[in-house]
Design a protein around this motif. Structure first.
Motif, PDB file in Angstrom:
ATOM      1  N   LEU A 119       0.752  11.463  -5.943  1.00 23.36           N
ATOM      2  CA  LEU A 119       0.477  10.221  -5.963  1.00 23.36           C
ATOM      3  C   LEU A 119       0.340   9.445  -4.929  1.00 23.36           C
ATOM      4  CD1 LEU A 119      -0.133   7.868  -9.331  1.00 23.36           C
ATOM      5  CD2 LEU A 119       0.678   6.988  -7.456  1.00 23.36           C
ATOM      6  N   PHE A 120       1.572   9.253  -5.079  1.00 26.66           N
ATOM      7  CA  PHE A 120       1.865   8.421  -3.574  1.00 26.66           C
ATOM      8  C   PHE A 120       0.978   9.068  -2.256  1.00 26.66           C
ATOM      9  CE2 PHE A 120       5.062   6.703  -6.367  1.00 26.66           C
ATOM     10  CZ  PHE A 120       5.426   5.120  -5.427  1.00 26.66           C
ATOM     11  N   SER A 121       1.446  10.334  -1.910  1.00 25.31           N
ATOM     12  CA  SER A 121       0.746  10.809  -0.783  1.00 25.31           C
ATOM     13  C   SER A 121      -0.996  10.884  -0.298  1.00 25.31           C
ATOM     14  CB  SER A 121       1.265  12.512  -0.765  1.00 25.31           C
ATOM     15  OG  SER A 121       0.631  13.058  -1.882  1.00 25.31           O
ATOM     16  N   THR A 122      -1.031  11.184  -2.000  1.00 24.97           N
ATOM     17  CA  THR A 122      -2.771  11.177  -1.506  1.00 24.97           C
ATOM     18  C   THR A 122      -3.584  10.280  -2.162  1.00 24.97           C
ATOM     19  OG1 THR A 122      -3.255  11.736  -3.730  1.00 24.97           O
ATOM     20  CG2 THR A 122      -2.596  13.314  -1.285  1.00 24.97           C
ATOM     21  N   GLN A 123      -2.953   9.239  -3.143  1.00 25.04           N
ATOM     22  CA  GLN A 123      -3.425   8.054  -3.576  1.00 25.04           C
ATOM     23  C   GLN A 123      -2.657   6.919  -3.737  1.00 25.04           C
ATOM     24  OE1 GLN A 123      -6.806   8.067  -5.585  1.00 25.04           O
ATOM     25  NE2 GLN A 123      -7.031   9.998  -4.669  1.00 25.04           N
ATOM     26  N   PRO A 124      -2.846   6.422  -2.023  1.00 29.94           N
ATOM     27  CA  PRO A 124      -2.439   5.053  -2.151  1.00 29.94           C
ATOM     28  C   PRO A 124      -2.621   3.467  -2.248  1.00 29.94           C
ATOM     29  CG  PRO A 124      -3.678   5.634   0.248  1.00 29.94           C
ATOM     30  CD  PRO A 124      -3.702   6.530  -1.335  1.00 29.94           C
ATOM     31  N   SER A 125      -4.249   3.457  -3.184  1.00 28.09           N
ATOM     32  CA  SER A 125      -4.309   2.908  -4.597  1.00 28.09           C
ATOM     33  C   SER A 125      -3.039   2.278  -5.077  1.00 28.09           C
ATOM     34  CB  SER A 125      -5.478   2.161  -4.049  1.00 28.09           C
ATOM     35  OG  SER A 125      -6.225   3.444  -4.766  1.00 28.09           O
ATOM     36  N   ARG A 126      -3.294   3.971  -5.936  1.00 28.19           N
ATOM     37  CA  ARG A 126      -2.750   4.314  -6.936  1.00 28.19           C
ATOM     38  C   ARG A 126      -0.905   3.896  -6.968  1.00 28.19           C
ATOM     39  NH1 ARG A 126      -4.701   4.073 -11.841  1.00 28.19           N
ATOM     40  NH2 ARG A 126      -5.173   2.835 -10.988  1.00 28.19           N
ATOM     41  N   ALA A 127      -0.950   4.665  -5.732  1.00 29.34           N
ATOM     42  CA  ALA A 127       0.629   4.659  -5.357  1.00 29.34           C
ATOM     43  C   ALA A 127       1.306   2.667  -5.237  1.00 29.34           C
ATOM     44  CB  ALA A 127       0.795   4.885  -4.115  1.00 29.34           C
ATOM     45  N   THR A 131       3.809   0.466  -7.948  1.00 26.22           N
ATOM     46  CA  THR A 131       4.886  -0.613  -7.713  1.00 26.22           C
ATOM     47  C   THR A 131       4.280  -1.829  -8.077  1.00 26.22           C
ATOM     48  OG1 THR A 131       4.309   0.521  -5.471  1.00 26.22           O
ATOM     49  CG2 THR A 131       5.739  -1.875  -5.287  1.00 26.22           C
ATOM     50  N   TRP A 132       2.658  -2.020  -8.038  1.00 25.91           N
ATOM     51  CA  TRP A 132       2.702  -3.578  -9.270  1.00 25.91           C
ATOM     52  C   TRP A 132       3.381  -3.408 -10.398  1.00 25.91           C
ATOM     53  CZ3 TRP A 132       0.251  -6.215 -12.831  1.00 25.91           C
ATOM     54  CH2 TRP A 132       0.095  -7.426 -12.511  1.00 25.91           C
ATOM     55  N   ILE A 133       3.783  -2.416 -11.467  1.00 24.00           N
ATOM     56  CA  ILE A 133       3.697  -2.377 -12.254  1.00 24.00           C
ATOM     57  C   ILE A 133       5.240  -2.507 -12.541  1.00 24.00           C
ATOM     58  CG2 ILE A 133       4.060  -0.838 -14.045  1.00 24.00           C
ATOM     59  CD1 ILE A 133       0.899   0.132 -13.854  1.00 24.00           C
ATOM     60  N   ALA A 134       5.605  -1.946 -11.645  1.00 26.18           N
ATOM     61  CA  ALA A 134       7.178  -1.996 -11.415  1.00 26.18           C
ATOM     62  C   ALA A 134       7.600  -3.558 -11.378  1.00 26.18           C
ATOM     63  CB  ALA A 134       7.553  -1.084 -10.563  1.00 26.18           C
ATOM     64  N   ALA A 135       6.945  -3.803 -10.361  1.00 29.34           N
ATOM     65  CA  ALA A 135       7.348  -5.424 -10.043  1.00 29.34           C
ATOM     66  C   ALA A 135       6.562  -6.617 -11.508  1.00 29.34           C
ATOM     67  CB  ALA A 135       6.275  -5.651  -8.678  1.00 29.34           C
ATOM     68  N   VAL A 136       5.473  -6.083 -11.919  1.00 29.01           N
ATOM     69  CA  VAL A 136       5.757  -7.389 -12.967  1.00 29.01           C
ATOM     70  C   VAL A 136       6.501  -6.588 -13.939  1.00 29.01           C
ATOM     71  CG1 VAL A 136       3.390  -7.534 -14.914  1.00 29.01           C
ATOM     72  CG2 VAL A 136       3.280  -7.148 -13.343  1.00 29.01           C
ATOM     73  N   GLU A 137       7.140  -5.983 -14.793  1.00 29.27           N
ATOM     74  CA  GLU A 137       8.148  -5.369 -15.607  1.00 29.27           C
ATOM     75  C   GLU A 137       9.155  -6.620 -15.135  1.00 29.27           C
ATOM     76  OE1 GLU A 137       9.688  -1.965 -16.139  1.00 29.27           O
ATOM     77  OE2 GLU A 137       7.128  -0.832 -16.432  1.00 29.27           O
ATOM     78  N   GLU A 138       9.665  -6.045 -13.710  1.00 23.69           N
ATOM     79  CA  GLU A 138      10.696  -7.486 -13.011  1.00 23.69           C
ATOM     80  C   GLU A 138      10.422  -8.301 -13.524  1.00 23.69           C
ATOM     81  OE1 GLU A 138      12.864  -8.336  -8.548  1.00 23.69           O
ATOM     82  OE2 GLU A 138      12.127  -6.185  -9.071  1.00 23.69           O
ATOM     83  N   HIS A 139       9.155  -9.016 -13.002  1.00 22.78           N
ATOM     84  CA  HIS A 139       8.951 -10.779 -13.493  1.00 22.78           C
ATOM     85  C   HIS A 139       9.428 -10.864 -14.650  1.00 22.78           C
ATOM     86  CE1 HIS A 139       7.365 -15.251 -13.322  1.00 22.78           C
ATOM     87  NE2 HIS A 139       5.759 -13.542 -14.024  1.00 22.78           N
ATOM     88  N   PHE A 140       8.836  -9.646 -15.946  1.00 22.31           N
ATOM     89  CA  PHE A 140       9.538 -10.245 -17.161  1.00 22.31           C
ATOM     90  C   PHE A 140      10.576 -10.328 -16.973  1.00 22.31           C
ATOM     91  CE2 PHE A 140       9.875  -9.280 -21.730  1.00 22.31           C
ATOM     92  CZ  PHE A 140       8.445 -10.242 -22.483  1.00 22.31           C
ATOM     93  N   LEU A 141      11.184  -9.533 -17.174  1.00 23.13           N
ATOM     94  CA  LEU A 141      12.531  -9.328 -17.223  1.00 23.13           C
ATOM     95  C   LEU A 141      13.720 -11.106 -16.659  1.00 23.13           C
ATOM     96  CD1 LEU A 141      13.852  -5.901 -16.470  1.00 23.13           C
ATOM     97  CD2 LEU A 141      13.373  -6.902 -18.869  1.00 23.13           C
ATOM     98  N   GLY A 142      13.125 -11.106 -15.870  1.00 24.95           N
ATOM     99  CA  GLY A 142      13.432 -11.998 -15.326  1.00 24.95           C
ATOM    100  C   GLY A 142      13.315 -13.492 -15.885  1.00 24.95           C
ATOM    101  N   GLU A 143      12.133 -14.097 -16.808  1.00 23.18           N
ATOM    102  CA  GLU A 143      11.680 -14.551 -17.130  1.00 23.18           C
ATOM    103  C   GLU A 143      12.052 -14.632 -18.657  1.00 23.18           C
ATOM    104  OE1 GLU A 143       7.027 -16.666 -19.869  1.00 23.18           O
ATOM    105  OE2 GLU A 143       7.359 -15.020 -17.775  1.00 23.18           O
ATOM    106  N   THR A 144      12.534 -13.442 -19.240  1.00 26.53           N
ATOM    107  CA  THR A 144      13.452 -13.332 -20.209  1.00 26.53           C
ATOM    108  C   THR A 144      14.399 -13.585 -20.186  1.00 26.53           C
ATOM    109  OG1 THR A 144      12.092 -11.423 -21.303  1.00 26.53           O
ATOM    110  CG2 THR A 144      14.396 -11.410 -21.985  1.00 26.53           C
TER     111      THR A 144
END
Length: 244
Positions: A119-127, A131-144
């Motif tokens: 996924l990371f090597s052939t689909q940069p937009s999906r990769a 990363t965006w999904i991981a960032a959303v989780e981090e943001h939500f944990l900060g809000e928590t």
């Protein structure tokens, strides 16, 4: 056994909550997906400290993410809804740092962990989406963390109920002013750092104030604006998010 959902026909993908996928991305996801898994309510989908051979996207159903301390105490760190990704930490770090337990019957799309590099090597937009999904989780944990540290008990309960309500409405799960609510009051208490007695009292007070109630495994919203003010949440819509 119901037929598996084709990525082209995924009912979640068309929801306004999620970023549209291109034809090439859909074609890749059809190759990337290895199957679907069913999990009855009560099933531990992911176990803290164990390795998982797959990443999974929730197609239907809900769950709780939790961390178990050595003495048996539990901290719920988030609620899991359709469209959420399960197993990202296990897939990238080797073992799960938390558990995920189904609170309703679930269906999950599965993706082999061994293909994440493809996924990371052939689909940069999906990769980037991953990363965006991981960032959303981090943001939500900060809000928590901010909620546990700064909101009082009434505000915490209001915050959790508004967050759940908004997410399920965005998923098209609202019906007649209510959404499914398979979570126990103990789940809410463990997420908000409150006793179950204190949590119950706050829910009763909000119901008596004519704002919201939980009945028959449904969350009924009577006054979203006032409840959002109590929770100190703005009225902006949630940002659109990618779905794997």
């Amino acid at each position: 056994m119901p037929a598996e959902t084709d990525c082209q026909d995924c009912r979640l993908r068309c929801r306004p909550l999620f970023v549209p996928m291109t034809a090439d991305e859909i074609a890749f996801m059809r190759r990337f997906k290895s199957g679907e898994a069913s999990a009855p309510a009560g099933t531990e989908i992911l176990s803290q400290g164990q390795k998982s051979p797959v990443l999974q996207t929730v197609l239907s159903g809900m769950a709780v993410r939790s961390v178990l301390l050595e003495d048996g105490r539990r901290q719920v760190i988030s609620f899991v809804f359709p469209g959420d990704l399960v197993g990202l930490h296990s897939g990238l770090m080797g073992e799960a740092r938390h558990s995920v337990t189904a609170v309703s019957d679930m269906v999950l799309c599965t993706f082999p962990r061994g293909k994440v590099w493809e996924l990371f090597s052939t689909q940069p937009s999906r990769a980037y989406d991953l990363t965006w999904i991981a960032a959303v989780e981090e943001h939500f944990l900060g809000e928590t963390v901010a909620t546990l540290g700064q909101r009082d008990a009434r505000e915490r309960v209001a915050w959790a109920l508004v967050r759940i309500w908004r997410r399920l409405v965005a998923l098209g799960m609202e019906d007649g002013g209510s959404v499914p609510f398979p979570f126990r009051q103990q789940d809410l208490a463990d997420a908000l750092g409150l006793s179950i007695v204190h949590t119950n009292r706050r829910i009763v007070a909000l119901r008596q104030a004519g704002l919201v109630e939980i009945t028959g495994r449904r969350l009924v919203m009577h006054d979203h604006v006032r409840l959002s003010r109590i929770a100190q949440l703005d009225m902006d819509k949630d940002d659109v998010r990618p779905i794997l």
